[in-house]
Design an enzyme around this catalytic site. Structure first.
Site, PDB file in Angstrom:
ATOM      1  N   PHE A 153      31.327  41.091  35.656  1.00 59.63           N
ATOM      2  CA  PHE A 153      32.379  41.986  36.139  1.00 59.63           C
ATOM      3  C   PHE A 153      33.525  41.192  36.745  1.00 59.63           C
ATOM      4  O   PHE A 153      33.296  40.236  37.500  1.00 59.63           O
ATOM      5  CB  PHE A 153      31.859  42.894  37.255  1.00 59.63           C
ATOM      6  N   ASP A 154      34.742  41.615  36.483  1.00 58.53           N
ATOM      7  CA  ASP A 154      35.850  41.290  37.354  1.00 58.53           C
ATOM      8  C   ASP A 154      35.655  42.105  38.629  1.00 58.53           C
ATOM      9  O   ASP A 154      34.866  43.059  38.659  1.00 58.53           O
ATOM     10  CB  ASP A 154      37.164  41.644  36.659  1.00 58.53           C
ATOM     11  N   PHE A 155      36.368  41.757  39.701  1.00 54.98           N
ATOM     12  CA  PHE A 155      36.179  42.469  40.963  1.00 54.98           C
ATOM     13  C   PHE A 155      37.250  43.530  41.180  1.00 54.98           C
ATOM     14  O   PHE A 155      36.980  44.725  41.099  1.00 54.98           O
ATOM     15  CB  PHE A 155      36.157  41.472  42.128  1.00 54.98           C
ATOM     16  N   PHE A 167      33.446  43.120  31.882  1.00 53.33           N
ATOM     17  CA  PHE A 167      34.386  44.180  32.246  1.00 53.33           C
ATOM     18  C   PHE A 167      35.552  43.600  33.036  1.00 53.33           C
ATOM     19  O   PHE A 167      35.346  42.881  34.020  1.00 53.33           O
ATOM     20  CB  PHE A 167      33.687  45.237  33.114  1.00 53.33           C
TER      21      PHE A 167
END
Length: 311
Positions: A162-164, A282
């Site tokens: 994941f991106d944050f 993502f």
């Protein structure tokens, strides 16, 4: 007793995310709906090839062996096909041995209407309009990007990255960076609010459900040392020190421990992702995803200021 979806991780999946529909979609674009229907019906027994999300879904469903009598993961097909043409998709699901038995066929209807009623924590589709419509309503949706990735299924773990900002957290800090002064303002803001947790992003609930499965795997490992946990979660973000601390405090406040975190400070994400090799990644920015989609399954979350076309 009704089948309870609320306690499970529920994925809503368009057939365009699960399978490669490029050939049939081209027929639809060039010849229209009637030709598309004929194309699908004539190939009803011809299995579709795996699509972008296939590897992720197959591996995720395999985690149901942790609780065979009460599955942890439920995948619901949300298809724009009508039931007649959708039979090819269901036949392909059976052919590939996927544990998907629930389906909704909408004959061109809007799948976003069923995200909330079906307790869906993540909706995946290749249809950009459907994904944007869902996100505008605040639903957790992502658009799968075309990829040349092929999974040999020669290892057991499932790796999710994941991106944050704008993905598992809101885009509050991204707005500071984009609209109020760039990196200096961003770092000042993050340092000042370092122990103030971020508000949840669209995929926070999905991440919480994954974290619950991880906790069950850890309990299984403690009871049986021979059991090796399979679900690996990573954060890959353009943040770097000192903005990394707020990420960690936020995750603590949510009760989530990820396996790995990469605070890259502007280093191209592709460099680490091609080593990490997640089965799905993502991100809210296509500038990060276009390079990664060449070699791994990538999903665009069209949320927040970086996706605000009105600005």
């Amino acid at each position: 007793m009704a089948y309870d979806l609320d306690k499970r991780l529920v994925i809503g999946l368009a057939s365009s995310a699960l399978f490669d529909l490029s050939e049939s979609h081209q027929v639809f674009l060039e010849k229209g709906e009637a030709a598309y229907r004929e194309h699908q019906l004539a190939r009803e027994q011809q299995p579709l090839r795996p699509g972008v999300a296939f590897s992720f879904i197959k591996r995720l469903l395999a985690l149901n062996d942790l609780s065979p009598d009460d599955p942890l993961v439920e995948v619901v097909l949300l298809s724009r096909n009508d039931p007649n043409t959708g039979l090819r998709v269901m036949n392909s699901i059976r052919h590939h041995g996927l544990g998907i038995s629930r389906a909704v066929f909408l004959q061109g209807g809007d799948p976003s209407r069923y995200i909330q009623p079906l307790s869906i924590s993540l909706f995946l589709s290749a249809n950009e309009d459907d994904v944007h419509r869902a996100v505008r309503q605040g639903y957790p949706a992502g658009r799968v990007l075309s990829t040349a990735f092929e999974d040999a299924f020669d290892d057991q773990p499932i790796r999710v990255a994941f991106d944050f900002d704008g993905v598992i957290a809101d885009d509050e800090s991204e707005r500071i960076y984009q609209l109020q002064g760039g990196l200096p303002a961003f770092f000042e803001h993050e340092t000042r609010l370092v122990q103030t947790p971020h508000k949840p992003g669209l995929l926070q609930a999905f991440l919480l459900k994954l974290a619950h499965i991880q906790s069950l795997e850890q309990a299984r490992h403690q009871a049986d040392a021979a059991y090796a946990p399979r679900l690996k979660i990573s954060i890959v973000t353009a943040r770097n020190a000192p903005a990394h601390e707020r990420v960690i405090y936020t995750m603590r406040s949510w009760g989530i421990e990820v396996n790995e975190a990469f605070f890259l400070g502007g280093i191209e994400k592709r460099r680490v992702l091609e080593v990490l090799q997640p089965h799905i990644f993502f991100d809210d920015q296509t500038t990060h995803l276009i390079p990664t989609a060449q070699s791994l399954p990538s999903v665009h979350i069209p949320f927040g200021v970086v996706n605000d076309s009105s600005g």
